[in-house]
Design an enzyme around this catalytic site. Sequence first.
Site, PDB file in Angstrom:
ATOM      1  CG  ASP A 130      -0.171  -0.065   2.541  1.00 17.38           C
ATOM      2  OD1 ASP A 130       1.080  -0.152   2.506  1.00 17.38           O
ATOM      3  OD2 ASP A 130      -0.808  -0.018   3.603  1.00 17.38           O
ATOM      4  CG  HIS A 189      23.670  -8.175   0.009  1.00 16.33           C
ATOM      5  ND1 HIS A 189      24.619  -9.020  -0.537  1.00 16.33           N
ATOM      6  CD2 HIS A 189      24.265  -7.570   1.076  1.00 16.33           C
ATOM      7  CE1 HIS A 189      25.727  -8.936   0.167  1.00 16.33           C
ATOM      8  NE2 HIS A 189      25.546  -8.066   1.152  1.00 16.33           N
ATOM      9  CB  CYS A 197       5.448  -2.598   1.787  1.00 17.85           C
ATOM     10  SG  CYS A 197       6.314  -1.954   0.353  1.00 17.85           S
ATOM     11  CG  HIS A 213       5.895  -5.532  -1.971  1.00 18.12           C
ATOM     12  ND1 HIS A 213       5.001  -4.757  -1.264  1.00 18.12           N
ATOM     13  CD2 HIS A 213       5.948  -6.723  -1.338  1.00 18.12           C
ATOM     14  CE1 HIS A 213       4.524  -5.467  -0.257  1.00 18.12           C
ATOM     15  NE2 HIS A 213       5.095  -6.664  -0.274  1.00 18.12           N
TER      16      HIS A 213
END
Length: 399
Positions: A187, A357, A190, A392
């Site tokens: 939304d 990462h 996150c 996300h």
Amino acid sequence: MAHMPESRTSPGPRSRLALPAEAKGLPNRSRRLELRPRTTPTTPHAKLAREAADASARKRKAADGGGDTDAAPPAPEDAAMGDAPPPAAALLADAGGAEGSGSGSDPARLSPDPVSVELSMGGDYYHACCGGPDPDPKPEGPQVPYVGNKEPLSALAAEFQSGSPILQEKIKLLGEQYDALRRTRGDGNCFYRSFMFSYLEHILETQDRAEVERIQKNIEQCNKTLQGLGYIEFTYEDFFAMFIEQLQNVLQGHDCSMGPEELLEKSREQTISDYVVMFFRFVTSGEIQRRAEFFEPFISGLTNSTVAQFCKASVEPMGEESDHVHIIALSDALGVPIRVMYLDRSSCDPANLSVNHHDFVPAANSSEGDDAMTSAPADEKPYITLLYRPGHYDILYPK
């Protein structure tokens, strides 16, 4: 989510940020004002706050069919935000040791002038950003909880079993280091919800009281930062109080202590969850503006706005997605390292795939000159690991 590129002592006297005993539970603006009556503010910012709140009350009264429909003229809009380009991860990663931490910056330059009407409206600002559902919602399927249940990583593999071969291979590589994930609702909040739950879960599992004392000192400094920038305390104090309450409640040994199931339940309650998200948004905004000289080059590379405009439009409102700038600022302000694993289709050599990462380690120069701010050791491995898929964030659990 989005584009990637007391107290000074604890325990002790109640911090001025802590919720009063009579106001435990969901915050209530009118109750707070009755418990702690305030003198009439006389500063220009406080005057603007009262005018904005009065205008909002008149609008609500008019909407309910009451009289006095005169509303204050709308505040001038800031310059429109530009579209954010793809993430500049490498550029931001190289900025950790750059000069211009902002510790000696001119406070007048950092202060949003004037304070935005939205921020001056206190409770009305929360309801505008995090208000209840649409009174006439469209029929839809079940919504994903704000914070989901812990799932095996095989659930992610099943989701992509007919998708990109590169993603399938990267999920297999992830499975060598991680065995579970926890999803959060997509939304626009996150990143903050993932950070919220992961951090509180870490404190619940470790019962690290020294860490709680450390972060509470940083929170107090964040409060002073916002005040120095011209923010009116009642516009954000409930958000700070809510996070402190949750932080203290994951420590065991008192009547309000909670376990793993209750932590998950509280994280799924809209008011509690949204208030904590707003706490993180204010902390992030304050840190960006406090170190405006450091963040300005990255913000100007993403948008055509000033630092203050960027914070007003892309940091403070609920539902605005997070970028590297937001993560760096939050990590530095709270002194908490964060690792983000990137699950995307990027690959320089398909024959030798790897999952990229980045570790966001609080910069030593971010707290230079601020004795009250403390960071985790620079060589500490991040204990918060988030999984980023384009647009996300979810939570990852190492083996």
